[in-house]
Design a protein around this motif. Sequence first.
Motif, short mmCIF file in Angstrom:
data_model
loop_
_atom_site.label_atom_id
_atom_site.label_comp_id
_atom_site.label_asym_id
_atom_site.label_seq_id
_atom_site.Cartn_x
_atom_site.Cartn_y
_atom_site.Cartn_z
N ASP A 55 0.83 -1.21 0.00
CA ASP A 55 0.00 0.00 0.00
C ASP A 55 0.86 1.25 0.00
OD1 ASP A 55 -2.23 -1.51 -0.03
OD2 ASP A 55 -2.69 -1.30 2.11
N ALA A 56 1.93 1.21 0.82
CA ALA A 56 2.81 2.38 0.91
C ALA A 56 3.48 2.64 -0.44
CB ALA A 56 3.86 2.15 1.99
N VAL A 57 3.90 1.56 -1.11
CA VAL A 57 4.54 1.71 -2.42
C VAL A 57 3.55 2.30 -3.41
CG1 VAL A 57 5.63 0.48 -4.36
CG2 VAL A 57 6.18 -0.16 -2.02
N ARG A 58 2.32 1.81 -3.37
CA ARG A 58 1.30 2.31 -4.30
C ARG A 58 0.99 3.78 -4.05
NH1 ARG A 58 -2.83 -2.75 -4.38
NH2 ARG A 58 -1.49 -4.13 -5.57
N ARG A 59 0.92 4.14 -2.76
CA ARG A 59 0.66 5.57 -2.45
C ARG A 59 1.81 6.44 -2.96
NH1 ARG A 59 -1.28 3.78 2.57
NH2 ARG A 59 0.73 4.24 3.55
N ALA A 60 3.02 5.91 -2.80
CA ALA A 60 4.18 6.68 -3.27
C ALA A 60 4.13 6.83 -4.79
CB ALA A 60 5.47 5.99 -2.83
N ILE A 61 3.76 5.75 -5.49
CA ILE A 61 3.67 5.80 -6.96
C ILE A 61 2.61 6.82 -7.38
CG2 ILE A 61 3.05 4.49 -9.03
CD1 ILE A 61 4.29 2.02 -7.66
#
Lengths: 192, 108
Positions: A130-136
Motif C-alpha cells: 500500500d505504501a509503495v502504491r501511495r508513493a507511486i
Amino acid sequence: MGATGGLTEDRDEEDSLLARARSGDGSAFEQLVELHAPAVYRIVAGHLGETDAEDAAQEVFTRIFLGLKGFKGDARFATWVYRIATNVALTRGKKKRRRLGFENSASPAPEPEAGEPGPHESLARGEQRDAVRRAIEQLPEEFRAVVVLRGIEGLPFEEVARVLGILRPTAESRMARAKERLRTLLGRIMGD
Amino acid sequence: MDLDRLLHEARAEVPEGLAARLAASARGAEAQRRVFWADVERTAHRALTVAAAAAVLTIGLAISTVVTSRETSNAQRLSFVDLSSASLDPVESAAARLALGESGEDGP
C-alpha cells in the motif's frame, strides 16, 4: 526450440488471432483478451488502485474492440494494448485527481507515529504494498507511467519507450529520477 | 530493501475470471455507450478549455487595441496644439482666439 523461436510462434499466433478477431470472430477476440487481461489490469491498477482497475480494464478492452479494424499493425499488438491501457489510466487518473482536488496537495506517504514499532517490524507485506502504491500515486504522470510499465509490469525499456512514444534514454532517465523520488518517499520502509 | 523488489511486489493481483468478464463486456452495447459518452465528455472539456483560452485572448487583444488607439488619437490631438501660443491664462487665451478671428482664419 530456443526462446526466440517461442517468441516468434507467440507472435504468429497473436497475428492469426488478431486477423480472425478483426474479421468478427468472437472467440479469437476472447483469446486476445485472455492473453492481455492480466497485464492490462496490472497497468491500470498501478495507476488507479485496484478499486477502479476492473472498470478501467473494461474501458481498455472496449476501446480495443472498437479500434481493432483501425489497427494497422505498425506496432506490435501488445504495444498498442499497453498504450491504450496507459492512456485510459492517465485520463481517469487526471479526472479522479480533479474530482478530489489534490493535484498539487500531494503529501508524502504517512510516517508511523512515535512509539510505534519500526517499519521493519510493523509493515507487513500488504502494508508495504500500500505504501509503495501511495508513493507511486504521488509521482508526476510521466514518471508514474514509466514506473508502472517498467518497475511493476517488468517491460524492457525498449518496449516502455515504444508504448509511451519516447526515446529509450528518456525512458531510462525518467525511471532513474522516479526511483530517486520513490526512495525519498519510501525512505523509512527501505531502511535508509 | 531493494526498490526493484518493492515495485515488483506492488503488482496488483488479478481477480479470478477477469478475462472472461472483460471479453464479454467489451463487446456489449453498454460498455460501448460508456466509452462513447466518455469521449464526448472529454471532447467537450477540451473544447471548453480552448474556448476559455480564446475568450481570454480576445479580451486581452481588444483591451490592448482600445488602449493603443486612444494613445494614438491623443498623440494626434496634441500635435495640433501650438505649444508656443498655449496659455493657461483665460484672458490671454481669449485674446489669442480674437486675434485668430480677426486675421480671418476662422471665416471664409
